[in-house]
Design a protein around this motif. Structure first.
Motif, short mmCIF file in Angstrom:
data_model
loop_
_atom_site.label_atom_id
_atom_site.label_comp_id
_atom_site.label_asym_id
_atom_site.label_seq_id
_atom_site.Cartn_x
_atom_site.Cartn_y
_atom_site.Cartn_z
N THR A 76 23.17 8.07 -4.78
CA THR A 76 23.55 7.40 -6.01
C THR A 76 22.99 5.98 -5.97
OG1 THR A 76 25.59 6.51 -5.09
CG2 THR A 76 25.70 8.73 -6.05
N PRO A 77 22.89 5.31 -7.11
CA PRO A 77 22.46 3.91 -7.09
C PRO A 77 23.30 3.05 -6.15
CG PRO A 77 22.37 4.74 -9.33
CD PRO A 77 23.00 5.82 -8.50
N ALA A 78 24.62 3.29 -6.14
CA ALA A 78 25.49 2.50 -5.26
C ALA A 78 25.19 2.78 -3.79
CB ALA A 78 26.96 2.83 -5.56
N GLN A 79 24.92 4.04 -3.45
CA GLN A 79 24.60 4.38 -2.07
C GLN A 79 23.28 3.76 -1.62
OE1 GLN A 79 24.82 8.63 -2.53
NE2 GLN A 79 26.90 8.76 -1.69
N MET A 80 22.29 3.77 -2.51
CA MET A 80 21.00 3.18 -2.13
C MET A 80 21.09 1.66 -2.04
SD MET A 80 18.07 5.63 -3.77
CE MET A 80 18.85 6.01 -5.32
N LYS A 81 21.87 1.05 -2.91
CA LYS A 81 22.08 -0.39 -2.81
C LYS A 81 22.78 -0.73 -1.48
CE LYS A 81 24.41 -4.29 -5.08
NZ LYS A 81 23.24 -5.15 -5.34
N GLN A 82 23.77 0.06 -1.13
CA GLN A 82 24.50 -0.19 0.11
C GLN A 82 23.57 -0.10 1.32
OE1 GLN A 82 27.71 -1.15 0.40
NE2 GLN A 82 27.51 -1.27 2.64
N ALA A 83 22.71 0.92 1.34
CA ALA A 83 21.83 1.12 2.49
C ALA A 83 20.67 0.13 2.50
CB ALA A 83 21.30 2.55 2.49
N ASN A 84 20.00 -0.02 1.36
CA ASN A 84 18.73 -0.75 1.34
C ASN A 84 18.87 -2.25 1.08
OD1 ASN A 84 17.46 1.72 1.77
ND2 ASN A 84 17.22 2.11 -0.41
N ALA A 85 19.94 -2.65 0.45
CA ALA A 85 20.14 -4.08 0.18
C ALA A 85 21.27 -4.65 1.05
CB ALA A 85 20.43 -4.31 -1.30
N VAL A 86 22.48 -4.10 0.89
CA VAL A 86 23.61 -4.61 1.68
C VAL A 86 23.37 -4.40 3.17
CG1 VAL A 86 26.10 -4.42 2.10
CG2 VAL A 86 25.20 -4.22 -0.23
#
Length: 314
Positions: A76-86
């Protein structure tokens, strides 16, 4: 020197750990499943993930540099943000607290076009964080193009299509892209750790721009297939992507197929830009594909194919 590595159980990470071990370089490797890491006396496993502050602190303790390879290519967008940004922010914070001097961050050419997909946007966000951290740590962002090679399961559907009599592909016949074999990318990443180059480098196999017909011709010379190549119309592919998004929303199980992934596949320019990473030798498409197909056939992932090199006679 001792190097910290994230993503060591992944496709590219496995090649990196193998080469580091062959060179006698001690490694501290973060992994959710440490048993899946390369088993070597030179590899010290650190159990944890990119959200585990204690594990990241342990990972960065006493190392000279960090190779940050870990990330998510789907979700999901949230999962990718968590992995790749956060996740990238967490690595940078741990590196800063430990006084690490050098960090090489593996991004993607997709970061050039953050509007195309949630993945591309999350990789762009990760790059912004790395750039901001460059005031206190020497950082280099490596943007690979499409990566292929032994051990890659993500490209198996594409390899199956390209080794069929008729290849049916998502994409545009005129689209241009770069490629790199995973071992080549691993060698670049290892060299980058001890280099002083900063900012961003886009890398490839030294060939420059490919089109799908170039790849098809390479394989045809190698195994006689594909005899024909057909491309799925963009509208149809986008319809499939949107339907996959709807199914993922219902099941809460995102897959590799999505509208964003289709926009990436139909983008006309994924060619790596100079200066790249100059080197004496690189794995050619013919050699890389032969190695990749041989591995997949040996693993029973592709049917038996004759891999005679017909290029010299053509």
């Amino acid at each position: 020197m001792t190097i910290a590595v994230t993503g060591g159980t992944g496709f590219v990470g496995r090649h990196v750990l193998r080469l580091l071990a062959e060179q006698g370089v001690p490694v501290q490797a973060l992994a959710r499943k440490p048993a899946a890491l390369l088993q070597s006396p030179l590899v010290t496993p650190i159990s944890g993930d990119l959200s585990d502050a204690a594990a990241l602190a342990k990972l960065c303790d006493g190392v000279d540099a960090i190779l940050h390879i870990a990330g998510a290519v789907s979700g999901t967008p949230a999962q990718m943000k968590q992995a790749n940004a956060v996740g990238t922010a967490n690595v940078l914070h741990a590196a800063d607290r430990a006084g690490v001097k050098r960090l090489v961050h593996v991004s993607s050419l997709a970061a050039r076009e953050p509007q195309l997909s949630a993945y591309a946007h999350s990789k762009s966000e990760g790059e912004s964080l790395v750039r901001a951290a460059s005031r206190t740590i020497s950082t280099l962002i490596i943007r690979p193009p499409a990566v292929y090679g032994e051990g890659d399961l993500a490209t198996l559907p594409l390899l199956k299509a390209l080794t069929s009599n008729t290849a049916i592909l998502p994409g545009d016949a005129q689209a241009q892209f770069s490629l790199i074999h995973a071992e080549d990318l691993a060698r670049i990443l290892i060299a980058a750790v001890t280099d002083t180059v900063e900012d961003v480098r886009e890398v490839d196999d030294g060939h420059g721009a490919y089109r799908w017909n170039d790849v098809a011709l390479c394989l045809r010379e190698m195994c006689g297939r594909p005899r024909r190549v057909h491309f799925i119309p963009r509208g149809l592919a986008m319809g499939v992507g949107l339907a996959a998004d709807g199914l993922s929303a219902l099941t809460r199980k995102p897959g590799m197929v999505s509208a964003g992934k289709m926009r990436e596949l139909y983008h006309p320019d994924w060619v790596s830009r100079p200066p790249g990473w100059p080197r004496d030798t690189a794995i050619s498409l013919a050699d890389g594909m032969r190695r990749t197909l041989s591995w997949a056939i040996a693993q029973g992932l592709l049917p038996q194919l004759p891999l005679a090199d017909r290029s010299a006679a053509s």
